[in-house]
Structure formats: C-alpha cells, structure tokens
Design a protein around this motif. Structure first.
Motif, PDB file in Angstrom:
ATOM      1  N   LEU A  92      19.340  25.357  -0.461  1.00 37.27           N
ATOM      2  CA  LEU A  92      19.961  25.116  -1.761  1.00 37.27           C
ATOM      3  C   LEU A  92      21.239  25.916  -1.934  1.00 37.27           C
ATOM      4  CD1 LEU A  92      16.809  24.978  -4.057  1.00 37.27           C
ATOM      5  CD2 LEU A  92      18.432  23.127  -3.676  1.00 37.27           C
ATOM      6  N   GLN A  93      21.231  27.170  -1.467  1.00 39.12           N
ATOM      7  CA  GLN A  93      22.427  27.985  -1.600  1.00 39.12           C
ATOM      8  C   GLN A  93      23.570  27.431  -0.755  1.00 39.12           C
ATOM      9  OE1 GLN A  93      23.106  30.439  -3.766  1.00 39.12           O
ATOM     10  NE2 GLN A  93      21.163  29.722  -4.588  1.00 39.12           N
ATOM     11  N   CYS A  94      23.254  26.950   0.410  1.00 42.48           N
ATOM     12  CA  CYS A  94      24.290  26.334   1.236  1.00 42.48           C
ATOM     13  C   CYS A  94      24.817  25.070   0.573  1.00 42.48           C
ATOM     14  CB  CYS A  94      23.723  26.027   2.615  1.00 42.48           C
ATOM     15  SG  CYS A  94      24.911  25.271   3.747  1.00 42.48           S
ATOM     16  N   TYR A  95      23.916  24.270   0.040  1.00 45.08           N
ATOM     17  CA  TYR A  95      24.299  22.987  -0.563  1.00 45.08           C
ATOM     18  C   TYR A  95      25.143  23.180  -1.816  1.00 45.08           C
ATOM     19  CZ  TYR A  95      23.645  18.155  -2.193  1.00 45.08           C
ATOM     20  OH  TYR A  95      23.842  16.855  -2.612  1.00 45.08           O
ATOM     21  N   THR A  96      24.779  24.162  -2.657  1.00 43.64           N
ATOM     22  CA  THR A  96      25.463  24.322  -3.943  1.00 43.64           C
ATOM     23  C   THR A  96      26.623  25.303  -3.899  1.00 43.64           C
ATOM     24  OG1 THR A  96      23.879  26.030  -4.612  1.00 43.64           O
ATOM     25  CG2 THR A  96      23.368  23.753  -5.219  1.00 43.64           C
ATOM     26  N   SER A  97      26.528  26.337  -3.034  1.00 43.43           N
ATOM     27  CA  SER A  97      27.534  27.401  -3.061  1.00 43.43           C
ATOM     28  C   SER A  97      28.206  27.652  -1.726  1.00 43.43           C
ATOM     29  CB  SER A  97      26.881  28.711  -3.547  1.00 43.43           C
ATOM     30  OG  SER A  97      26.221  28.535  -4.771  1.00 43.43           O
ATOM     31  N   GLY A  98      27.724  27.021  -0.665  1.00 40.28           N
ATOM     32  CA  GLY A  98      28.304  27.272   0.642  1.00 40.28           C
ATOM     33  C   GLY A  98      27.855  28.567   1.278  1.00 40.28           C
ATOM     34  N   ASN A  99      26.822  29.209   0.711  1.00 38.16           N
ATOM     35  CA  ASN A  99      26.309  30.465   1.248  1.00 38.16           C
ATOM     36  C   ASN A  99      25.134  30.207   2.188  1.00 38.16           C
ATOM     37  OD1 ASN A  99      28.089  32.069  -0.351  1.00 38.16           O
ATOM     38  ND2 ASN A  99      26.732  31.754  -2.104  1.00 38.16           N
ATOM     39  N   LEU A 100      24.964  31.082   3.165  1.00 39.33           N
ATOM     40  CA  LEU A 100      23.807  31.091   4.063  1.00 39.33           C
ATOM     41  C   LEU A 100      23.762  29.878   4.990  1.00 39.33           C
ATOM     42  CD1 LEU A 100      21.067  32.179   1.461  1.00 39.33           C
ATOM     43  CD2 LEU A 100      22.557  33.643   2.808  1.00 39.33           C
ATOM     44  N   CYS A 101      24.843  29.120   5.077  1.00 41.46           N
ATOM     45  CA  CYS A 101      24.824  27.888   5.873  1.00 41.46           C
ATOM     46  C   CYS A 101      24.596  28.146   7.364  1.00 41.46           C
ATOM     47  CB  CYS A 101      26.125  27.115   5.682  1.00 41.46           C
ATOM     48  SG  CYS A 101      26.400  26.525   3.990  1.00 41.46           S
ATOM     49  N   GLU A 102      24.982  29.322   7.841  1.00 44.44           N
ATOM     50  CA  GLU A 102      24.830  29.616   9.264  1.00 44.44           C
ATOM     51  C   GLU A 102      23.369  29.694   9.699  1.00 44.44           C
ATOM     52  OE1 GLU A 102      25.503  33.661   7.235  1.00 44.44           O
ATOM     53  OE2 GLU A 102      25.982  31.540   6.923  1.00 44.44           O
ATOM     54  N   ASN A 151      26.799  39.106  -1.888  1.00 46.19           N
ATOM     55  CA  ASN A 151      27.254  38.469  -3.118  1.00 46.19           C
ATOM     56  C   ASN A 151      26.117  37.695  -3.765  1.00 46.19           C
ATOM     57  OD1 ASN A 151      30.028  39.267  -2.626  1.00 46.19           O
ATOM     58  ND2 ASN A 151      30.075  37.661  -1.055  1.00 46.19           N
ATOM     59  N   PRO A 152      25.965  37.779  -5.106  1.00 45.74           N
ATOM     60  CA  PRO A 152      24.909  37.007  -5.775  1.00 45.74           C
ATOM     61  C   PRO A 152      25.044  35.521  -5.479  1.00 45.74           C
ATOM     62  CG  PRO A 152      25.901  38.600  -7.274  1.00 45.74           C
ATOM     63  CD  PRO A 152      26.761  38.576  -6.046  1.00 45.74           C
ATOM     64  N   SER A 153      23.927  34.897  -5.128  1.00 46.31           N
ATOM     65  CA  SER A 153      23.979  33.484  -4.771  1.00 46.31           C
ATOM     66  C   SER A 153      22.945  32.636  -5.493  1.00 46.31           C
ATOM     67  CB  SER A 153      23.800  33.320  -3.255  1.00 46.31           C
ATOM     68  OG  SER A 153      22.549  33.851  -2.839  1.00 46.31           O
ATOM     69  N   GLY A 154      22.185  33.209  -6.412  1.00 43.63           N
ATOM     70  CA  GLY A 154      21.209  32.436  -7.166  1.00 43.63           C
ATOM     71  C   GLY A 154      20.113  33.319  -7.710  1.00 43.63           C
ATOM     72  N   THR A 155      19.341  32.770  -8.640  1.00 42.77           N
ATOM     73  CA  THR A 155      18.262  33.526  -9.272  1.00 42.77           C
ATOM     74  C   THR A 155      17.028  32.644  -9.394  1.00 42.77           C
ATOM     75  OG1 THR A 155      19.841  34.833 -10.564  1.00 42.77           O
ATOM     76  CG2 THR A 155      17.552  34.844 -11.302  1.00 42.77           C
ATOM     77  N   ILE A 156      15.886  33.203  -9.069  1.00 49.51           N
ATOM     78  CA  ILE A 156      14.602  32.554  -9.313  1.00 49.51           C
ATOM     79  C   ILE A 156      14.062  33.087 -10.632  1.00 49.51           C
ATOM     80  CG2 ILE A 156      12.240  32.248  -8.505  1.00 49.51           C
ATOM     81  CD1 ILE A 156      13.273  32.651  -5.665  1.00 49.51           C
ATOM     82  N   TYR A 157      13.841  32.200 -11.598  1.00 45.98           N
ATOM     83  CA  TYR A 157      13.288  32.585 -12.897  1.00 45.98           C
ATOM     84  C   TYR A 157      11.806  32.175 -12.882  1.00 45.98           C
ATOM     85  CZ  TYR A 157      18.231  32.837 -14.186  1.00 45.98           C
ATOM     86  OH  TYR A 157      19.577  33.135 -14.231  1.00 45.98           O
ATOM     87  N   ALA A 158      10.945  33.123 -12.602  1.00 49.93           N
ATOM     88  CA  ALA A 158       9.548  32.787 -12.325  1.00 49.93           C
ATOM     89  C   ALA A 158       8.627  32.917 -13.530  1.00 49.93           C
ATOM     90  CB  ALA A 158       9.016  33.663 -11.195  1.00 49.93           C
TER      91      ALA A 158
END
Length: 960
Positions: free
Chosen positions: A748-758, A825-832
């Motif tokens: 999801l982070q890669c899809y929405t923000s381009g992070n962690l794609c590697e 860098n912040p890349s998302g939050t899980i609100y549990a």
C-alpha cells in the motif's frame, strides 16, 4: 512507618476481596525479627510488604502503580487448568497474543500461551515468577503449574526502571505458594456441549512446615482432546466476504487442480481469456475434454472440513518444589524449581502446491501432461503458466511438538543485624527446549524429477527422464490426476524436524531498607545488581532450510521453508529505587509520598540504556488516594530480531493492483508498485488471498524506547465498609519500534506514496507477486491511551450469605501505529482502536470482567461475565484494510459479545473435601465471523473469542 489509613485496606485484603491494585507479597521470613522479639511498644506495627511494580518494602498495599490481582480462590472458581485459559479474560489483554491456549491451530499447536497487555505485543509484556524472568524466546505461561500459583499480579504500568527490558505494557508476576502444610489432591473433568474437547486433570500438592523451614512439592497432569473445525457451525466452511457477497468457498489449490493456460488453449476448452481451468469431477485428465472452466463458487476447496482444528490436542505434566531452610537466625536458604513437559499437535489441510512459488517446473514432456506446455518455474526459468494443486495424496499437514521447560532459582536471604535492611542473593537458571516433527510434505528435488520429462518404456511402464537418460529410482507422478499414481506420491513424502533451545542464566543481588527518618516517615531505598545471559539455537533440518539466492525455497514445498536462528547476548544491570515521604497528617495531605527509581543496562548487542521512573501518591483524606507515574521504558531486540536468517511465510495479502486500468506513465508510484501487472483490468491478485513474505533479522537494531504514563484515583469510603473503587488513565508512547514490515503495508505504501517499493518482487510474465521482503527495522512509533476502571464490594454477612461483587474494565481510546519508510520518513498510520486489524489483532474499545460471588456456610457459587465491545472490520481510509477480499474500503461493524460462566461449590467438612461444578459459555455464544480473507483460523479470531462453545466441568479435591 505505621499508616493510620491502612487497617481498612488490610481488612479488605484479609477478607479475600481484591482491591484492584495489589496483594501482599510478604517480605523475607529471614528478617531481623527472626533474631529477636519485638519490644512491647512495637507490637502494633504492621509487617512491611513488597507489591509488584516496586522493590521497596512498605506497609501500604495501594501504591502509585495499578495492579490487577487474581488470587488462588478466584483461580479455582474458574475451573481452568492452564494459565493461558485463566488469563484470557483479563480486560487489559488485547491484540493478537496466543493467550487462548490451544484455540490457535494454524500458527499455533505448541500448547503455548503468551500474554499481550494493552495490545502492545507479547514482547512488550514481561513475565515473572516470584519476581524473576520466565525463560524462553516468547515465555510460555502454560509452563507454570497452576497448582503452584498463589496468585497472579498484573502490573498495568511501564516498569523498565524496576525490572528492565520488556516491561513496557506491563508485568505479569506469578507469585508461588509456600509454607504449605498437608496433602492436597484434586481431579478435574470437562467436556463440551457437543461431546468433544474432553479434558482430564489431576493435581497433587504436599507440604511440611517446621520452625527451621518448609518444603512443598507437587505434581500436575492435564490432557486436552481436540475439537475439529468441521464440528462447529461457524467454522465448518471456509467463509469469504468477496465482491460484497458472503460465500462458503475455499482455496484455489484444489485436489482437481487449478490450471492457467494460454488463451489459445483456453479457447479449446471453451473458457474466456485470462481465466483458468480445472479437471472435471471423475474425469481422467488425459485430454482437453476432461477439463472445464474453473468456477470458484463450486470448484474451490473447503479446507476447513478436512482437518483444521478449533482446539488443538495437548498433554501436559509438571512437577515442582519450593522450600526454604534457616541456616541461622538471620540467614535463610531457599529454592524454587519447576519442570514442565508438554506434548501438543496441530493439523491443517493437505499441502497446497504452487508450481511457481515452489520452484518446480512441470514439463511439457511429461507423459501425463495433456497440454503440451510447461507449468511453474525452475530458478529463473519461469514458464509464465501457473499450476495449483491440493496434495491430498500425501495427507494433512500435521505436526507433533514436545516442549520441556525447566526453571530453578536458588539463593540466600537475610538481614543486616538489628537494622531494617534485608538482602537477597540468588541465581536463576531457565531452559526451554522444543522439538517438532512435521508430516505431510514432499521432497522437492524428487518431485522435480517426477514431474519432469518422462517416457513409456518397452514394458509399458512410465519412467522418469528420457530413453537415453532415464532417472533411476524415480516414479513419474500425475499432478493432473494424482489418484492415478498413488505410489509415486507416497515416494515423495518427506517429514522434517526442527529443534529450539533457549537457555537463560541470571545472578542477582538485592538489598533494601530504611535510610533515615523525615517528619513524614522513613526514607527507604532498594538497590541491586544483576548479570544475565541468554542463548538461543533454532535449527531446522537440512530439508526445511531456506536456500539462496532468494531464500523463498528449500528442499520441501515453500510452506515448510525456514531458517536457523543462533545467537546470544549478555546484560549487566544496576538499579536503585527510593521511597520518600514528603508530608503526613497536614491539611489536605494525610500522606504525600514520592517514589523514584532508575536502572542502568549494558547490553553486549547494542550498548547501554538508562531508564527512570517517578511515582506520586497523595492522600488528601484517608478515603482517597491520588496516584500517578511517569516511566521511561525500553525493549531490547531479541535474539530472533537480531540474528534470524531469511525465512519465508504466507501472510494474508490483498494486492492493491487488482483490476488495474491506469495506463503506464500516468502515475509513477503505481508504475513501481504494479510493475509487470496487466493494465486492462484483468489482474486479480493472488488466487488464494495470500502471498510470500521474506522475514530476516537485523544485527544493527536499536532498542525500542518510550514513555508510559498513568494517573488515577482510588476511593475506599469509610462510610461503606468493603467497597473499593479505582479509575486509572494510561498512555504509552513508543519510538523506534522493532517489527518486520507487513506485506500489506509495503504494497500500500508503494502504491500510494512510492515508499518501500524496493521490497516488492513480481514475476515478469504476469505481474503476480513472487515475494515481498519484510525486513526487521526500527521504523515506527506507537501511541496508545485509555482508561482502567475497577469496583469491588464485599457485603457484610447476612442470613442469606455473603456477596462479593466486582467489575474490572479497560477502555482503549487510541491505538495508533505510525509506519516509516526505510529512510525514516512517515509513510502511513494504522488506527487500530475499535477495530480488528489483520496485522495487530483485536482492539475492541471496551473489555470488562464482572464477577458475583456468594457464600453461605459450606455452599458457594459464582457468576462471571466477560464483555468484549463491538468493533469494525475494515477501514474507509484509502490506505486501510478492507473487510472485503475484492472491494476496497469495505467496513463491517460487529456488535458486542458477552460470555457467562457459572460455578457452584460445596465443602464436605467431615472428609475435608470440596466438590465444584461449572458451565463455561452458558448461553453457547458463537464467535464473530471475520471471514477467511481476514484471518487464518476458522473464520474468526480465536485469541479474543471462544471457539469451543458451551463447556461443562467438574472438580473434586480433598485435603489431608
């Protein structure tokens, strides 16, 4: 140190009423009082005590830290035979720990139970036995014999300054019985309403006490039978929420196969491009006419009905010895030791075979291949054609586990002359070993040959290889119709083993006593030092060891592949804690006390850390205690965190690229996240709702660090004897969280923000995920806050008996896990909070435990209720989980669940015996259905909900 406000609290404790903040751990009987009789003027002084959360001996039961207590009487009334079952109902437990004991089958089956306070994770809950760490990589509380336990004290506060690493969400301290006189024997029997899940138990405790000391030994045996998933309505079918519809479906890995063909072959079968085929029921599979278009509604495999369990079988035996001996009037030797041996098992459906993921190439030249094309892959040789099969021919996957836990603590304790100072020097040795045997797997090299090129020899017998190069000892197998080659599949079977050993050694020296007097009382100090070394060795045999270069495969199917973990660390620690009375008996301050403490830790793996704590206790009037703590907390990386070699798993996964129609070049993030994925909307993601993750340790990890805060009020009204109430607000803020990245978070982070794609690796031929790296990193922040509430009331004796009423509840207001990318860098939050999160577990906002006990003469009864508030499955946020396996942003709300347990007991005085009968889950409350696309065990969350149903039990005990 006499406190005029204490006698009421003492009377409450002695009456058996738990006041929600602690119970008495009597100080060493080798106190100076052993050497001399108290002067007459001191006869009304109260003995000092130690309460979990502090090492200072005091007369107060209520301190700055909130403690929840389950005493021996309450334990017996639950009818539980294991500690995991006992603690499941604790309101402060949340998240995803295996505290439900044998109810976790897929991913469990070892008989172990771990504790997860506040839902912060089992690694952030410290487990102690008489104040000393329980050994093990994830300490198994079921290893503690239940008849050895005097009470359980649950500290709901950060305590790294007092106990060191892991004491973040809290501490569970098991206080052992001692000074027992006599013999006690008990037998237990239980059975579910549906005539399964039978259990039997036997315990025996013997003890003798004299002027010089005491000794107590005991035995414990417990046998629990299984409950099959097919015997419960909620779990007999694999239920999926997909496309807005609830369907009894299953896995695409079916015994008749699911086969992906090129469009030209699909057309010959009569199927649309991009779809798949399966063998018709009863057909031989040797011709195209034997196949039909795959229809998930009728062709999927209901794995729930063929062997999955809702309660795993286990057999447990243990023995213990606790003793002390006075070497002199001021020195005492003591020993506390127990041994536990557990045998447990699990069973899940037959092996799902995926030719591509399992690195097996099904040859076009196999005599059984009717399609004339290759399937699967071998290394970099990817055919581009997927082939899925359920290997019923080799039976269910199953494992038997033998676990042995030994812990011994020996030491000396005593006093310093006629002073208040006491000392304790002890050594603790803990050894945990686990050996597992797995069945239902196949040897990959032999399978590769068996599905490779083959031929028919002159005798009409199928042979592996080619006429010019036959493979000796190989039997070709027909993966298109396994029933035709049963001998070949039996020849492929390859059981494998794993072994785990964990050793913990710790030496500790402590001293505590009074320093000097202030107008408000004596200043007390506790100091100590310790040295601890821990060693872990997890060794899979060569068959299951993951192989380079990508470590997703081994010599067995990918499902079995794992890696070794070998490592150790040592830590030197020093601590000090001071209790300072500030005011006493002045206006608006009957008492005002401060507690400060600090611990220095020096680890061989990452360096040093210092954590401190400040506690405040203020009684404006006798009836009211205002308390608060501010604590620095930390968690050192475990041996597994640091030294695990790469190992694959199969996490639940929803590919964000499903149905993709965005053209290449429009969105750079999507282009990276969905590399090689078709853009015509035909991409369906993983056929079975799972993918391959690759987890690896990281020797460069830092410790987690953070702060814990509690503020509360305790009210014990003098106008109503027997009533005690408390309210405590809590908050935790943790940084540098140690965790393996979740596959869904990565995608999801890669899809929405381009992070962690590697970390995402896809097959070039069709864009399906090959595997996703899950590195273990210090990347994250966790913020949690909420409130605890407790009320206890014991009525005066009446003509109709005595009643005890109790309610303990926990409210989770916030549980946010902030995710960072690999650059920090912040890349998302899980609100549990208020949700079931597939990665973290269940965080229902309210959890409560209510009790009503009644006693009249020799008869007693209890009614216990456990409440779990409603919650949501799924999230409306773009980067959140969807409850639906196909549609995004689907949220399913669930109502509250309440369980009712009843118990009645009768004491037969002439023979000093007791009979108890009980019913758990009286109204047969069924668990919430969370669907297989969100969970891995029986459509529900077995950590939170009861999966067995109504259960009857009986116990008979006698004392001599």
């Amino acid at each position: 140190m006499f406190n005029p406000s204490l006698p009421r609290a003492v009377r409450l404790a002695l009456s058996g009423q738990t006041v929600g903040v602690g119970a008495v751990l009597l100080s060493s009987i080798a106190a100076p009082a052993l050497a001399q009789q108290p002067a007459p003027a001191e006869t009304d002084k109260l003995e000092t005590i130690v309460v979990t959360g502090s090492r200072i001996r005091r007369v107060d039961l209520e301190t700055a830290s909130p403690v929840f207590v389950i005493d021996k009487g309450q334990i017996e009334k639950t009818g539980k035979l294991t500690v995991g079952d006992l603690l499941q109902s604790t309101p402060a437990i949340a998240g995803g720990a295996t505290a439900t004991n044998g109810a976790v089958n897929n991913g469990g089956g070892t008989g172990a139970a771990t504790i997860d306070l506040r839902g912060l994770g089992t690694a952030r809950t410290l487990i102690l036995v008489n104040g000393r760490r329980l050994a093990g990589p994830a300490p198994d509380v079921n290893a503690i014999p239940i008849n050895l336990i005097e009470r359980v004290e649950v500290l709901k506060d950060g305590a790294s300054a007092i106990y060191g690493s892991d004491a973040i969400g809290g501490v569970v301290n098991f206080i052992l019985r001692k000074d027992y006189q006599g013999i006690e024997f008990a037998v237990d029997y239980g059975i579910a309403d549906k005539d399964d899940g039978q259990r039997t138990g036997v315990t025996m405790t013997m003890g003798h006490t004299s002027d010089k000391g005491s000794i107590m030994i005991g035995l414990n045996y417990h046998d629990q039978e299984l409950v099959a998933a097919r015997n419960r309505d909620f779990s007999k079918d694999a239920l999926y929420l997909s496309g807005g519809e609830i369907a009894a479906s299953g896995s695409s890995r079916t015994p008749r196969g699911r086969i992906y063909l090129p469009d030209d072959l699909l057309a010959q079968v009569g199927c649309a491009p991009g779809t798949s085929v399966t063998r018709k029921p009863g057909a031989g599979g040797g011709a195209l006419s034997d196949y039909k278009c795959y229809d998930g509604t009728v062709d999927s495999y209901n794995f729930q009905a063929v062997g999955n369990l809702e309660l795993t079988p286990q057999e447990r035996g243990s023995m213990f010895v606790v003793g002390n001996y006075r070497l002199s009037d001021s020195v005492e030797a003591y020993v506390e030791a127990f041994h536990n041996k557990t045998r447990a098992a699990y069973a899940i459906a037959p092996l799902p075979f995926d030719a591509r993921s399992d690195n097996v190439l099904i040859s076009r030249d196999s005599v059984y291949n009717p399609f004339g094309i290759d399937f699967g892959r071998s290394g970099d040789n990817d055919s581009g054609n997927s082939f899925f099969l359920r290997l019923e021919a080799v039976g269910n996957r199953r494992a038997s586990t033998a676990v042995s836990t030994d812990q011994i603590n020996v030491g000396l304790r005593g006093g310093f002359g006629a002073t208040s100072w006491q000392w304790d020097a002890n050594f603790t040795y803990g050894h945990f070993s686990q050996n597992r045997l797995f069945n239902g797997y196949i040897f990959q090299p032999t399978l590769t040959n068996a599905v490779g090129p083959s031929f028919i020899d002159a005798n009409g017998v199928a042979r592996c290889g080619t006429p010019d190069a036959p493979i000796t000892g190989c039997i070709p197998v027909n993966v298109f119709n396994p029933s035709e080659t049963p001998e070949g599949f039996r020849a492929l079977e390859a059981p494998y083993r794993t072994s785990l050993s964990y050793i913990q050694r710790e030496g500790e020296v402590n001293a505590n006593g009074e320093l000097f007097e202030l107008p408000a009382g004596a200043v007390s100090l506790a100091v100590g030092a310790s040295y601890r070394k821990e060693y872990q060795n997890f060794s899979p045999d060569f068959l299951a060891t993951a192989l380079p270069p990508d470590y997703t495969n081994c010599l067995l199917a990918q499902d079995a592949c794992t890696s070794a973990v070998v490592g150790s660390f040592d830590v030197k620690e020093f601590y000090g804690e001071a209790f300072i009375p500030i005011l006493r008996d002045v206006a608006f301050a009957k008492t005002l006390n401060v507690t400060i403490g600090s611990r220095y830790s020096d680890y061989s793996t990452f360096g040093d850390a210092t954590n401190s704590k400040f506690g405040l206790e203020w009684r404006p009037i006798d009836d009211v205690l205002v308390r608060g703590t501010i604590a620095e907390v930390f968690r050192a990386p475990t041996i597994s965190n640091l030294f695990s070699a790469p190992a694959s798993n199969s996490p639940t996964f929803r590919d964000p690229c499903e149905g993709l129609t965005t053209p290449v070049g429009v969105n750079a993030n999507i282009d990276r996240a969905c590399q090689f994925v078709p853009r015509d909307g035909s991409f369906g993601g993983p056929p079975n709702g799972q993918t391959t993750g690759l987890v690896q340790g990281n020797p460069n990890l830092k410790p987690e660090e953070g702060k814990a805060f509690t503020w509360g009020v305790v009210y014990d009204p003098s106008w109503l004897e027997g009533l005690s109430t408390s309210v405590d607000v809590w908050r935790f803020a943790l940084n540098d969280n140690i965790s393996a990245l979740d596959v869904n978070t990565v995608a999801l982070q890669c899809y929405t923000s381009g992070n962690l794609c590697e970390y995402i690796h896809r097959f070039e031929s069709d864009g399906q995920v090959f595997y996703i790296d899950q590195p273990t990193l210090n990347l994250g922040r966790l913020d949690a806050k909420g409130m605890d509430f407790s009320i206890k009331y014991r009525t005066p004796e009446t003509a109709i008996g005595t009643f005890r009423i109790g309610l303990d509840a926990t409210y989770t207001a916030q549980f946010n896990q902030l995710i960072y990318d690999n650059e920090g860098n912040p890349s998302g939050t899980i609100y549990a909070a208020g949700q079931f999160n597939r990665q973290l577990g269940n965080y229902a906002r309210w959890r409560a435990l209510g009790t009503l006990n009644w006693e009249l003469g020799n008869i007693d009864a209890s009614w216990t209720t456990r409440y779990i508030h409603g919650f949501d499955l799924g999230s409306l946020r773009p980067d959140g989980d969807s409850a639906d396996g196909e549609l995004p942003n689907v949220v399913v709300p669930y109502g509250a669940t309440t369980y009712h347990n009843l118990q009645v007991g009768y004491t037969v005085e002439p023979i000093n015996a007791r009979v108890e009968l009980g019913v758990d889950n009286v109204f047969d409350k069924q668990p919430a259905i969370l669907f297989q696309n969100n969970v891995t065990n029986g459509n529900t969350d077995p950590v939170t909900f009861d999966t067995v149903g109504r259960y009857y039990w009986a116990r008979f005990s006698v004392k001599f």
